[in-house]
Design an enzyme around this catalytic site. Sequence first.
Site, PDB file in Angstrom:
ATOM      1  N   GLU A  31       4.329  -5.699  -3.883  1.00  0.00           N
ATOM      2  CA  GLU A  31       3.568  -6.955  -3.768  1.00  0.00           C
ATOM      3  C   GLU A  31       3.699  -7.798  -5.035  1.00  0.00           C
ATOM      4  OE1 GLU A  31      -0.909  -8.683  -3.571  1.00  0.00           O
ATOM      5  OE2 GLU A  31      -0.647  -6.749  -2.572  1.00  0.00           O
TER       6      GLU A  31
ATOM      7  N   CYS B  24      -8.200  -8.548  -1.322  1.00  0.00           N
ATOM      8  CA  CYS B  24      -8.445  -8.857   0.084  1.00  0.00           C
ATOM      9  C   CYS B  24      -9.725  -8.193   0.602  1.00  0.00           C
ATOM     10  CB  CYS B  24      -7.239  -8.459   0.932  1.00  0.00           C
ATOM     11  SG  CYS B  24      -7.155  -6.702   1.285  1.00  0.00           S
TER      12      CYS B  24
ATOM     13  N   SER C 288       0.692   4.179  -2.050  1.00  0.00           N
ATOM     14  CA  SER C 288      -0.212   3.157  -1.499  1.00  0.00           C
ATOM     15  C   SER C 288      -1.231   2.779  -2.568  1.00  0.00           C
ATOM     16  CB  SER C 288      -0.922   3.726  -0.258  1.00  0.00           C
ATOM     17  OG  SER C 288      -2.128   3.031  -0.030  1.00  0.00           O
ATOM     18  N   SER C 289      -1.106   1.558  -3.072  1.00  0.00           N
ATOM     19  CA  SER C 289      -1.995   1.107  -4.155  1.00  0.00           C
ATOM     20  C   SER C 289      -3.455   1.206  -3.739  1.00  0.00           C
ATOM     21  CB  SER C 289      -1.643  -0.341  -4.531  1.00  0.00           C
ATOM     22  OG  SER C 289      -2.628  -0.880  -5.374  1.00  0.00           O
TER      23      SER C 289
END
Length: 314
Positions: free
Chosen positions: A132, A201, A229-230
């Site tokens: 990202e 988010c 997976s952050s």
Amino acid sequence: MKNKQIKILLSAPRGFCAGVERAIEIVEKSIQKYGSPVYVRHEIVHNKHVVDNLKNKGAIFVEELEEINDKSRPVIFSAHGVPKKIPEDAENYKMTYVDATCPLVSKVHREAENLNKAGYHIILIGHENHPEVIGTMGQLPKGSIDLVQNEAEAMEYKTNPREKLAYITQTTLSVDDTKEIIKILKDKYTNIKEPAKEDICYATTNRQMAVKNIAKKCDMFFVIGSRNSSNSVRLVEVAKKSGCQNSQLFHSESEIPFDQIQNSNTIGISSGASAPEILVKDFINELKKKFSINVEEVEIIKENVVFKVPNKLN
């Protein structure tokens, strides 16, 4: 061992967010529309179970477009977003592409572009090498955006004092850690421009809040999700900081630590935004084989966000 009573506090919301559901649906609908194989650049979402499932349906995962031998086949860009150069490359190769970037990541991309056009130098708060972050930094010319990863880097950050400064953030960060970094930047640069609406988010925020809500009541806490997976890794950190020191990530190669669970009365379970619910069910079913389990779902907020897939797939 069989009848030890264990209470499970099941964190809600957990698991798939709207951006992940949309990305998976884009791959499935692309296979229906174009036949297989379809190519996917980078793991569509960071979860081995999801990726393997899509491979079985006809998706082939690559890291770069150059790896795709048959350029007549469509390619899908992952939910994490891609640098500007990638769609341009796909067009140069005359490839059909479908962009599965999460709309909330796309919002940060547009924000970065608008700030850049308005003459701001941008600080991106995020983790180096996360797809990202690579995608967001890749929206802008080199040198117009700097990465700050933690409080120490925020303290050390230096820029031209005459420059107009703004910050944006990765969408899957720890809400609390990010607040601290932002505070340091605001103390140093009193005129720094902040996003109109927070970049982290809704799903990341909600999942962290839900974990915080129950972690202090747990002897152990499991976050089901992948190591890359952050948002899953952040949930483990949040559980630890919220009072459950024995918190761990449960990934595809993990073994259930039955002996530690045997010494617990209450365990907490959540799952990252890219982890399917079936993995949570499987985990609980394994525990049921050894213990007497009482599951209580603790929901702090209802999520009803849905993102539509691109029109060309309908």
